[in-house]
Design a protein around this motif. Structure first.
Motif, PDB file in Angstrom:
ATOM      1  N   UNK A 125     -18.470  11.237   0.940  1.00 44.15           N
ATOM      2  CA  UNK A 125     -17.190  11.903   1.154  1.00 44.15           C
ATOM      3  C   UNK A 125     -17.293  13.363   0.742  1.00 44.15           C
ATOM      4  N   UNK A 126     -17.860  13.571  -0.457  1.00 42.70           N
ATOM      5  CA  UNK A 126     -17.930  14.947  -0.948  1.00 42.70           C
ATOM      6  C   UNK A 126     -18.883  15.787  -0.119  1.00 42.70           C
ATOM      7  N   UNK A 127     -20.007  15.187   0.252  1.00 44.35           N
ATOM      8  CA  UNK A 127     -20.969  15.943   1.073  1.00 44.35           C
ATOM      9  C   UNK A 127     -20.325  16.362   2.388  1.00 44.35           C
ATOM     10  N   UNK A 128     -19.684  15.377   3.034  1.00 46.69           N
ATOM     11  CA  UNK A 128     -19.122  15.676   4.352  1.00 46.69           C
ATOM     12  C   UNK A 128     -17.988  16.695   4.265  1.00 46.69           C
ATOM     13  N   UNK A 129     -17.155  16.539   3.243  1.00 47.13           N
ATOM     14  CA  UNK A 129     -16.093  17.536   3.077  1.00 47.13           C
ATOM     15  C   UNK A 129     -16.698  18.906   2.831  1.00 47.13           C
ATOM     16  N   UNK A 130     -17.780  18.910   2.051  1.00 49.51           N
ATOM     17  CA  UNK A 130     -18.465  20.174   1.772  1.00 49.51           C
ATOM     18  C   UNK A 130     -18.968  20.818   3.047  1.00 49.51           C
ATOM     19  N   UNK A 177     -11.852  18.039  -1.946  1.00 51.76           N
ATOM     20  CA  UNK A 177     -13.142  17.935  -2.654  1.00 51.76           C
ATOM     21  C   UNK A 177     -12.890  17.746  -4.148  1.00 51.76           C
ATOM     22  N   UNK A 178     -11.952  18.550  -4.667  1.00 48.44           N
ATOM     23  CA  UNK A 178     -11.666  18.435  -6.099  1.00 48.44           C
ATOM     24  C   UNK A 178     -11.114  17.053  -6.430  1.00 48.44           C
ATOM     25  N   UNK A 179     -10.222  16.583  -5.579  1.00 53.06           N
ATOM     26  CA  UNK A 179      -9.650  15.259  -5.825  1.00 53.06           C
ATOM     27  C   UNK A 179     -10.745  14.194  -5.766  1.00 53.06           C
ATOM     28  N   UNK A 180     -11.643  14.353  -4.813  1.00 55.10           N
ATOM     29  CA  UNK A 180     -12.725  13.371  -4.698  1.00 55.10           C
ATOM     30  C   UNK A 180     -13.588  13.400  -5.943  1.00 55.10           C
ATOM     31  N   UNK A 181     -13.830  14.614  -6.418  1.00 56.51           N
ATOM     32  CA  UNK A 181     -14.660  14.758  -7.603  1.00 56.51           C
ATOM     33  C   UNK A 181     -14.011  14.052  -8.792  1.00 56.51           C
ATOM     34  N   UNK A 191     -12.451  11.533  -8.629  1.00 58.11           N
ATOM     35  CA  UNK A 191     -12.465  10.100  -8.372  1.00 58.11           C
ATOM     36  C   UNK A 191     -11.122   9.540  -7.976  1.00 58.11           C
ATOM     37  N   UNK A 192     -10.377  10.306  -7.217  1.00 53.75           N
ATOM     38  CA  UNK A 192      -9.030   9.866  -6.868  1.00 53.75           C
ATOM     39  C   UNK A 192      -9.015   8.863  -5.723  1.00 53.75           C
ATOM     40  N   UNK A 193     -10.072   8.837  -4.930  1.00 51.26           N
ATOM     41  CA  UNK A 193     -10.031   7.977  -3.734  1.00 51.26           C
ATOM     42  C   UNK A 193     -10.854   6.728  -3.952  1.00 51.26           C
ATOM     43  N   UNK A 194     -10.450   5.944  -4.929  1.00 50.03           N
ATOM     44  CA  UNK A 194     -11.314   4.820  -5.258  1.00 50.03           C
ATOM     45  C   UNK A 194     -10.900   3.520  -4.579  1.00 50.03           C
ATOM     46  N   UNK A 245      -5.731   4.662  -1.339  1.00 54.63           N
ATOM     47  CA  UNK A 245      -5.477   5.986  -1.882  1.00 54.63           C
ATOM     48  C   UNK A 245      -6.242   7.102  -1.201  1.00 54.63           C
ATOM     49  N   UNK A 246      -6.937   6.775  -0.128  1.00 52.39           N
ATOM     50  CA  UNK A 246      -7.610   7.874   0.574  1.00 52.39           C
ATOM     51  C   UNK A 246      -6.649   8.574   1.517  1.00 52.39           C
ATOM     52  N   UNK A 247      -5.364   8.200   1.457  1.00 54.58           N
ATOM     53  CA  UNK A 247      -4.369   8.825   2.340  1.00 54.58           C
ATOM     54  C   UNK A 247      -4.505  10.337   2.473  1.00 54.58           C
ATOM     55  N   UNK A 248      -4.620  11.078   1.358  1.00 53.82           N
ATOM     56  CA  UNK A 248      -4.736  12.533   1.495  1.00 53.82           C
ATOM     57  C   UNK A 248      -5.896  12.956   2.392  1.00 53.82           C
ATOM     58  N   UNK A 249      -7.012  12.241   2.305  1.00 53.52           N
ATOM     59  CA  UNK A 249      -8.155  12.620   3.141  1.00 53.52           C
ATOM     60  C   UNK A 249      -7.789  12.456   4.610  1.00 53.52           C
TER      61      UNK A 249
END
Ligand code: HEA
Ligand code: HEA
Ligand code: CUA
Ligand SMILES: [Cu+2]
Lengths: 102, 315, 205, 543
Positions: C100-105, C163-167, C169-172, C176-180
């Motif tokens: 997730x973080x890589x792709x968002x990056x 990215x910050x939210x993923x970091x 660990x908010x989308x566990x 809760x991945x709604x924001x993405x």
């Protein structure tokens, strides 16, 4: 109500997205390439058709519109309808004006 | 019926008035119906006791259909009628005489095919269709004569047209109906409808010299200047009571020392006033925009003299 | 009359809405918002249609001054970023935080690349004395791409927040991945609008 | 529908919490509703006072109250923009909408409470920009027509920016409401049971959502026009001033229905309660709101019949304008039919509702004059338009707004006002309004153009009557305002019952003021909202 088995979640993966992405690249290449040919007034039509295909693919697959319910479809399409209305009536109005002959 | 609609003085007025009358009848009918039924029900079914019986009625398809269809039909009639009359307003006959109109902040200029010009006064002949070809120099204005039932916005960057056949001899107000800035409410002019004989005389330039309707000799220069002040539209920009409008006020103008844009100063005397009217840009008063049009070729020397005499009286 | 309690969901956080409801509501809300975005650009599209119909020659001559290859590159970049964004949503669905973080990056970098590219394009235009008041075509060009650029910036902000939210660990678990997903929808719209802008401005045949 | 009063285990009214922070950071839809109510009322007062100034000026043909014509022009620009963008467009939709929507559908809050707060802040930001803009007020009229708005020396950018910002508030509110109505209805609250105010709010939300962005881009282009000289609307640069008008009215026509449809909703709530009758033709009223919402996107050029548009376009749009009157007619007839065989109580809110019907009918019927091409040529930009729009906006929306204020007053605040004073104020408002605006129809017919700081002397008597009327109207509003404010300052005037009028809709089934969480338990709805007198008539049928 369990959170995982509801219909809204679709695990579309790399294969579909990759194919979609490639299609979009190809279509981009096509639009750029065909500018070399002149279809006269149809130039803009052809370009818009290709753009709409691309936009459609993005909406259907990337944006998962394909899996959304009717309501979302309505609200995705209605603005487009209004947009056509705005453009259509404005154009009709401008080009039916009768010039004042002096 | 003067409170209700202004007198009709053009060939177009009748058809506009007819449809207006029709819509009024329909409106009054529905309004009276609705108010009467509303008041009637309100009185008849007012609450007389707490446990008053009410009927449980939720809908009635028949009556709902009726009160959808009848207004629908009437509205279509109104639309069609309005359109037919509108077509007439929009399509001038081929034989109409053309007059060029220039609207600018905040005056009206008219140029006739004979080459004659007039300012803030339009001369037309009774029972002869005229076609106005109008342009604007700055913003949107609108040509409106209530008695003729005509109105047309005038856009900058193109021509708009409007036509009518005046049917009554007389003088009518021409109003600017589209908001165009601070002088909007003073952008008034007159439409003089002349009988064929009077029109011919005016065209030849006899008697009615340079467009003046009032015979010039009979009044004093000051009075004539006063008339010109309002007829020629000075009042749109110059007050006579000290208020700042667009240009400097005329009050106490004569004899004072005016500071100009380049910093120099000048005594306001007859020559300066004359120059200001004929060549406004020559000596610009400090702090004002260069909006004043030149009146060269529009005001005769006589008229300028009259204006100056008038300005001199404003203390 | 009968007033039974709402089912199991009512205890949950917020004001008692189940996560499914929240998720669907958020997605639906974003679709509605996208509709307004379309109409926001709609004014420009309408102006474009009108002026192009009025001044075809002006449009044809002026468009030659645009750099088709830069435009094409930007189109490719943006489509690719849309692709990575879609993949990011998919990674979020699978709770794959790393990807997730890589792709968002990657999406973010693409967006930035788009911006840099645009910067060069604009400065080249200014260098050649082409400004919004040069003519109607360039007025449209600057207004359309400028408004689009604004959306790109906003999108970059959203991606950064994701990215910050993923970091964190908010989308566990759960939905809760709604924001993405919602952020992704927004980003795709940015792409979608560019898909139209590109041929309209660069490829006038 | 739940008839009995619901049990509230721990009843803490939403007003209990005190302190500034509890207000400006609240996500409670009821509090946000109050915030809107206060701000829009404030702007109504300011706009109204400007209007009084304008009316005072117009008492005589010459300039006497304002120092220059420009000042008058600034005044009506301010009056129009404040009233339209800051009062009536957010108006009922944002204040009553926020307060009532969740309560009426049986939800705890709107779908996105934080976005709701954000919309309010954006609204505040817009007002802040506007207040800042007042230092260099624009003189363009609320329509900002180009090229005047490009050329005028006044600072147009600021006020435009303020309105632009406001637009986002409108959009977000619309979005929030649509999602809420779709996703958060209580179990059993089916579409065919929904209160009509909710139907109206939904129709309004569609318009807010989809019309506002167009005015957004229009104003943005106007700003760009002034800042960068882009020339879209400037004929000197190949632009087209009519394009601006097209864009502007594409929003602003739907906007007039943003103003009126929520008032339709309020009327549809008040009348059945005080007539103790089910609303007549529920489906027709509900669907006609939607019909209006949809058709109103297609009529915008009726504001431009004499602006130089083509004859074809004028005919098309005149036709479509006629269509929009049909669904409105349906509503008017339905409200009146609801009274038939009812048991009518003349509560002050009912008086406002009944006068709404009469006055809105006048406003609507005069709209038909304007929709008919040939008549509009004569009436365009005269006081007939001014009268028409005030009849629909004051006689319509403001009457609905006042009616709603009196109807839900104790729901909002848990207090009661003096009913007799309220009736007296209503009378003054009704009379004053008609005296102010009815003469303007005649004045318009006679040819008095609008936006005139000075005018030819022949119109003086109409203008004078109109000015006197505005004083009566102002007095009425003043009395009404005082009457509504006084109880709030006292530690008495508590209502005797939480459902004094015997309403069946959900918001009256909770205490007044409602508890913080609205409902202890989310209710399950089992009956139509408007089944007034059903039980009795069923009992009668059995007999
Ligand atoms: C709340 C706001 C509101 C509402 C609801 C309306 C409702 C309508 N309006 Fe109005 N209008 C304005 C606010 C509103 N208007 C404003 C602010 C302006 C001026 C803007 C500006 O320039 O500053 C304006 C201007 C305006 C114009 C432009 C005039 C001009 O500038 O030249 C027109 C033209 O068609 C028009 C038409 C109508 C019509 C046909 C309706 C219809 O919806 C009315 C429908 C209702 C009825 C018809 C009554 C009930 C029906 C019956 C009782 C049935 C029987 C009827 C018949 C058979 C006829 N309006
Ligand atoms: C919601 C919309 C709304 C409302 C409620 C009003 C309310 C009023 N309007 Fe306005 N009006 C418009 C919207 C509205 N208007 C618009 C859009 C325009 C067009 C602008 C343009 O051309 O650009 C316009 C234009 C307009 C004009 C035409 C100007 C012109 O063209 O030159 C006039 C003239 O009479 C007028 C008058 C009034 C009056 C007397 C009221 C009254 O109803 C006001 C009542 C309110 C109060 C009186 C204030 C509250 C009372 C107190 C604070 C108590 C204190 C008072 C006393 C003790 C007396 N309005
Ligand atoms: Cu010219 Cu108003
Ligand atoms: Cu309208």
């Amino acid at each position: 109500m369990s959170t995982h088995d509801h219909s809204e979640e679709h695990h579309t993966g790399l294969r579909v997205y990759g194919a979609v992405c490639l299609t979009l690249f190809v279509l981009t290449a096509v639009t750029v390439y065909i500018t070399k040919f002149d279809f006269g007034d149809m130039n803009i039509v052809v370009a818009m058709i290709i753009a709409s295909i691309k936009a459609g693919i993005v909406a259907l697959y990337f944006m998962h519109l394909k899996f959304e319910d009717k309501l979302t479809w309505i609200y995705a399409l209605y603005p487009l309808f209004l947009l056509f209305l705005l453009i259509g009536f404005t154009i009709i109005e401008t080009f039916t004006r009768v010039p004042v002959i002096r | 019926m003067s409170t209700w609609i202004p007198e009709s003085a053009s060939n177009l007025a009748a058809s506009v008035d007819n449809i207006t009358l029709f819509v009024t009848i329909v409106s009054v009918f529905f309004f009276v119906l609705i108010s009467a039924v509303l008041v009637g029900f309100a009185i008849k079914y007012r609450r007389k006791s707490e446990d008053q019986e009410t009927a449980y009625i939720t809908h009635n398809s028949l009556i709902e259909t009726i009160w959808t269809i009848i207004p629908a039909i009437l509205l279509m009639v109104i639309f069609a009628w309005g359109w037919i009359a509108f077509k007439e307003l929009r399509n001038p006959p081929a034989e109409a005489i053309e007059v060029n109109v220039v609207a600018k902040q905040w005056l009206w200029e008219f140029e006739y095919f004979t080459g004659k010009k007039s300012l803030n006064e339009l001369f037309v002949q009774q029972n002869k269709p005229v076609r106005l070809i109008m342009r604007s120099d700055d913003v949107i204005h609108s040509f409106f004569v209530p008695q003729f039932r005509v109105k047309q916005d005038i856009l900058p960057g193109g021509y708009q047209q409007l036509w009518f056949t005046p049917t009554k001899v007389g003088t009518f107000d021409l109003l600017c109906a589209e908001y165009c800035g601070s002088g909007h409410s003073q952008m008034l002019a007159k439409v003089n409808v002349l009988s064929p004989e009077a029109f011919a005389r005016w065209e030849k330039g006899d008697e009615l010299e340079e467009g003046a309707v009032v015979a010039a000799s009979s009044i004093s220069p000051v009075e004539r200047g006063k008339d010109l002040y309002s007829q020629r539209g000075c009042l749109a920009c110059h007050s006579i009571d000290g208020k700042e409008v667009i240009g400097p006020t005329f009050k106490n103008l004569y004899g004072k020392t005016e500071i100009l844009q380049d910093g120099s100063s000048v005594l306001v005397d007859e020559n300066y006033l004359r120059e200001s009217i004929y060549e406004p840009e020559a000596k610009m008063v400090k702090g004002y925009p260069p909006t004043m049009p030149s009146f060269k070729g529009i005001l005769s020397e006589d008229e300028v003299t009259a204006l100056i005499e008038y300005i001199k009286t404003l203390k | 009359m009968s007033t039974t309690a709402q089912h199991a969901e009512s205890h949950a956080h917020g004001h008692g809405l189940g996560e499914t409801v929240t998720h669907n509501a958020a997605k639906f809300g974003m679709w509605l918002f996208l509709g307004t975005e379309i109409l926001l650009f709609g004014g420009l599209f309408a102006a474009y249609a009108l002026f192009r119909a009025k001044y075809p020659d002006l449009f044809y001559e002026s468009h030659k001054k645009l750099d088709i290859s830069l435009g094409t590159i930007n189109t490719i970049v943006l489509i690719f970023s849309s692709f990575t964004m879609a993949m990011a949503v998919s990674a979020a669905q699978k709770r794959n935080r790393k990807w997730l973080m890589i792709l968002l990056g990657v999406t973010f970098i693409c967006a930035a690349a788009f911006g840099v590219n645009k910067y060069f394009e604009y400065s080249a235009k200014f260098h050649h004395d082409i400004f919004p008041d040069t003519n109607i075509f360039f007025a449209l060009y600057f207004m359309m791409t400028g408004l689009h650029m604004l959306h790109v910036f906003l999108g970059m902000g959203i991606i950064l927040a994701l990215i910050i939210m993923a970091k964190q660990g908010r989308f566990k678990e759960g939905n809760r991945y709604t924001p993405v997903e919602v952020g992704g929808l927004y980003w795709h719209l940015v792409d979608l609008i560019w898909i139209y802008l590109f041929p309209l401005l660069y490829l006038i045949g | 529908m739940a008839n009995g009063v619901m049990t509230q285990t721990q009843y803490i009214p939403y007003l209990a919490q005190k302190g500034l922070k509890s207000w400006i950071l609240t996500t409670d839809h009821k509090r946000i509703g109050i915030l809107y109510l206060v701000t829009i009322s404030f702007f109504f007062m300011i706009g109204g006072l400007t209007a009084l100034g304008m009316r005072y000026e117009l008492m005589t043909p010459e300039l006497d109250f304002f120092r220059s014509t420009t000042e008058y022009n600034v005044a009506f620009t301010l009056h129009g923009s404040l009233m339209v963008f800051f009062f009536i467009v957010p108006g009922i939709a944002a204040s009553f909408g926020n307060f009532l929507l969740p309560l009426m559908i049986g939800a705890r809050d709107v779908a996105f409470p934080r976005i709701n707060l954000l919309s309010f802040w954006i609204y505040l930001a817009g007002t802040a920009i506007l207040l800042f803009a007042l230092m260099q007020p624009a003189d363009t009229g609320w329509t900002f027509y180009t090229p005047y708005s490009i050329q005028t020396g006044a600072k147009v950018i600021m006020i435009t920016l303020g309105v632009f910002v406001l637009g986002f508030s409108s959009i977000l509110t619309g979005m929030n409401f649509i999602v809420t109505i779709h996703k958060l209805r209580a179990p059993g609250m089916t579409w065919s049971r929904l209160p009509l105010f909710i139907w109206a709010s939904y129709a309004t939300a569609i318009l807010q959502l989809l019309a506002t962005p167009v005015v957004g881009i229009t104003l943005l282009l106007l700003i760009a026009e002034r800042a960068f000289d882009i020339g879209f609307f400037d004929p000197a640069k190949g632009g087209d001033p009519i394009l601006f008008q097209n864009f502007f009215w594409f929003y602003s026509h739907p906007a007039v229905y943003i103003m009126i449809i929520p008032a339709f909703g309020i009327i549809s709530e008040i009348i059945p309660v005080f007539a103790r009758k089910p609303i007549f033709g529920y489906k027709a009223i509900a669907y006609s709101s939607f019909a209006i919402a949809i058709i109103s996107f297609f009529v915008w050029m009726h504001h431009m019949f004499v602006s130089g548009i083509s004859e074809t376009a004028a005919a098309i749009f005149s036709f479509l304008t006629m269509l929009v009157a049909i669904p409105t007619a349906i509503k008017v007839f339905n409200w009146i039919a609801t009274l038939y065989k009812g048991s009518i109580e003349f509560h002050s809110s009912m008086l406002y509702a009944l006068s709404f019907i009469v006055l809105f009918t006048i406003g609507g019927l005069t709209g038909v004059y304007l929709g008919a091409l040939a008549i509009d040529v004569h009436l365009h930009d005269t006081y007939f338009i001014v009268a028409h729009m005030h009849y629909v906006m004051i006689g319509g929306t403001v009457m609905g707004f006042f009616g709603g204020l009196h109807f839900w007053y104790q729901k909002w605040f848990g207090k009661v006002f003096n009913e007799l004073t309220a009736k007296a104020a209503w009378f003054l408002v009704f009379v004053g309004f008609n005296v102010t605006f009815f003469p303007q129809f005649f004045m318009g017919f006679q040819g008095m153009p609008r936006r005139y700081a000075t005018y030819p002397a022949e119109y003086i008597s109409y203008h004078a009557i109109s000015t006197y009327g505005s004083w009566i109207l102002g007095l009425g509003i003043l009395i009404m305002t005082v009457n509504l404010l006084l109880p709030l300052m006292k530690k008495s005037n508590y209502p005797k019952s939480s459902n004094p009028y015997g309403s069946l809709s959900l918001e009256w089934q909770v205490p007044s003021p409602p508890p913080h969480e609205n409902f202890d338990k989310i209710p399950t709805v089992t009956d139509w909202t408007y089944s007034y007198g059903k039980n009795r008539s069923e009992a009668n049928a059995k007999k």
